[in-house]
Design an enzyme around this catalytic site. Structure first.
Site, PDB file in Angstrom:
ATOM      1  CE  LYS A  72      -2.100  -0.950   3.971  1.00  6.39           C
ATOM      2  NZ  LYS A  72      -1.576  -2.286   4.297  1.00  6.39           N
ATOM      3  NE  ARG A 149      -4.613  -1.358   9.684  1.00  6.50           N
ATOM      4  CZ  ARG A 149      -3.476  -0.909   9.152  1.00  6.50           C
ATOM      5  NH1 ARG A 149      -3.359   0.336   8.772  1.00  6.50           N
ATOM      6  NH2 ARG A 149      -2.475  -1.729   8.990  1.00  6.50           N
ATOM      7  NE  ARG A 183       7.084  -3.793   6.038  1.00  8.11           N
ATOM      8  CZ  ARG A 183       5.754  -3.696   6.050  1.00  8.11           C
ATOM      9  NH1 ARG A 183       5.115  -3.219   5.010  1.00  8.11           N
ATOM     10  NH2 ARG A 183       5.075  -4.093   7.097  1.00  8.11           N
ATOM     11  NE  ARG A 227       6.167  -1.650  10.168  1.00  4.69           N
ATOM     12  CZ  ARG A 227       5.022  -1.539   9.497  1.00  4.69           C
ATOM     13  NH1 ARG A 227       5.001  -0.922   8.326  1.00  4.69           N
ATOM     14  NH2 ARG A 227       3.911  -2.053   9.967  1.00  4.69           N
ATOM     15  NE  ARG A 238       1.580  -5.658  10.912  1.00  5.01           N
ATOM     16  CZ  ARG A 238       2.762  -5.657  10.282  1.00  5.01           C
ATOM     17  NH1 ARG A 238       3.810  -6.266  10.828  1.00  5.01           N
ATOM     18  NH2 ARG A 238       2.896  -5.024   9.139  1.00  5.01           N
TER      19      ARG A 238
END
Ligand code: ADP
Length: 291
Positions: A72, A149, A183, A227, A238
């Protein structure tokens, strides 16, 4: 998808500061009933909107939906550069608050590191502040990433804002997990990279997918961080929370004729041109590249 073209053009809309204050007002009430405020059922039914002469002058009020790791942020940020509208990611607002010494920081750290959602009230407060600050700088329009969300967030937004388009990015779950775990962020410049090389073979008629790693330049390579919520356990939570709390938001927008489903065909080189095509923006990209 050429029908999406007119949606890029300006529509009479609430100003951002009135949105911010109205969001606050709505969020402090019990869940409002917006059932009587349904928008046209289909994008196809949308009347062409009046053209403005300056393409820079149009308002974009878009939302990006999609599971953690789908990209996103990557695509919202590219579109924001292309269309010159701010990219507002509520995950970034939460991380900014986390890295401050503000009163919310420790409460937020616990929630985020468990893969849970921050309360609607806190997130709406952060978003309202960001919108007000943007308006003071003269920002017009936005691409929201990571908001709404929950159904309640979607109802609040729908009550105060005319969202033109909701882009729902989709990718298979094994690729999502690998992308989150790969990531990396440069601690100095904030650049986003991914060291995962995803190469899933197609089977039983379903297509495979290849996504090349997005490696950092040498000056970032030694400063990469991960992260804190990108561990396997937290990413799985998540994804579970997304299915429970956010997937209903897809249906919310689908039933209002605003949802554009986009299955990522691969990494950025394959997906970006196809996304522009789906948005009827490919000519716009060529024009801005030539400018
Ligand atoms: P993801 O990669 O899971 O899409 P984000 O960077 O968008 O993550 O968000 C990071 C975290 O910030 C989320 O896991 C959640 O705790 C919090 N957060 C971000 N946006 C929202 C929102 N709209 N509502 C509630 N919590 C949010």
């Amino acid at each position: 998808m050429a029908v999406l073209g007119p949606l890029l053009r300006a529509r009479g809309s609430t100003t951002i500061s009135s949105m911010a204050s109205t969001i606050r007002a709505f969020s402090s009430c019990s869940t409002p009933n917006f059932e009587n405020d349904l928008k046209p059922p289909s994008l196809l039914a949308q009347k062409p909107l009046p053209l403005r002469h300056d393409p820079q002058d149009r308002t974009v009020q878009w939302v990006f939906l999609g599971c953690p790791g789908v990209g996103k942020g990557t695509y919202a940020s590219r579109l924001s550069n292309l269309l010159s509208v701010p990219h507002i990611a509520t995950g970034d607002l939460v991380r900014e608050e986390l890295s401050s010494s503000g009163p919310l920081a420790s409460q937020l750290a616990e929630i985020v590191n468990q893969g849970k959602l921050v309360s609607d009230e806190i997130i709406i407060n952060l978003l309202s502040k960001r919108l007000e600050a943007g308006e003071a700088k003269g920002e017009i329009g936005f691409i929201l990433d990571g908001f709404p969300r929950t159904i309640r967030q979607a109802e609040i937004l729908e009550g105060v804002m005319n969202i033109d388009l909701v882009i729902n990015l989709k990718l298979r779950e094994d690729a999502l997990l690998a992308k989150c775990l790969g990531r990396r962020i440069c601690s100095e410049c904030g650049g986003n990279y991914n060291i995962a090389c995803i190469d899933i073979k197609g089977e039983n008629g379903s297509p495979g997918i290849y996504m090349a790693p997005l490696l950092p330049p040498p000056h970032c390579a030694t400063k990469l961080i991960t992260r804190s919520d990108d561990t396997e356990e937290v990413v799985k939570e998540r994804l579970r929370v997304y299915k429970e709390m956010t997937q209903p938001v897809e249906e919310f927008y689908r039933s209002r004729g605003k949802l554009l489903e986009f299955d990522l065909p691969g990494g950025i080189p394959e997906s970006w041109p196809k996304l522009l095509q789906a948005l009827n923006l490919e000519h716009y990209d060529k024009k801005s590249a030539a400018a």
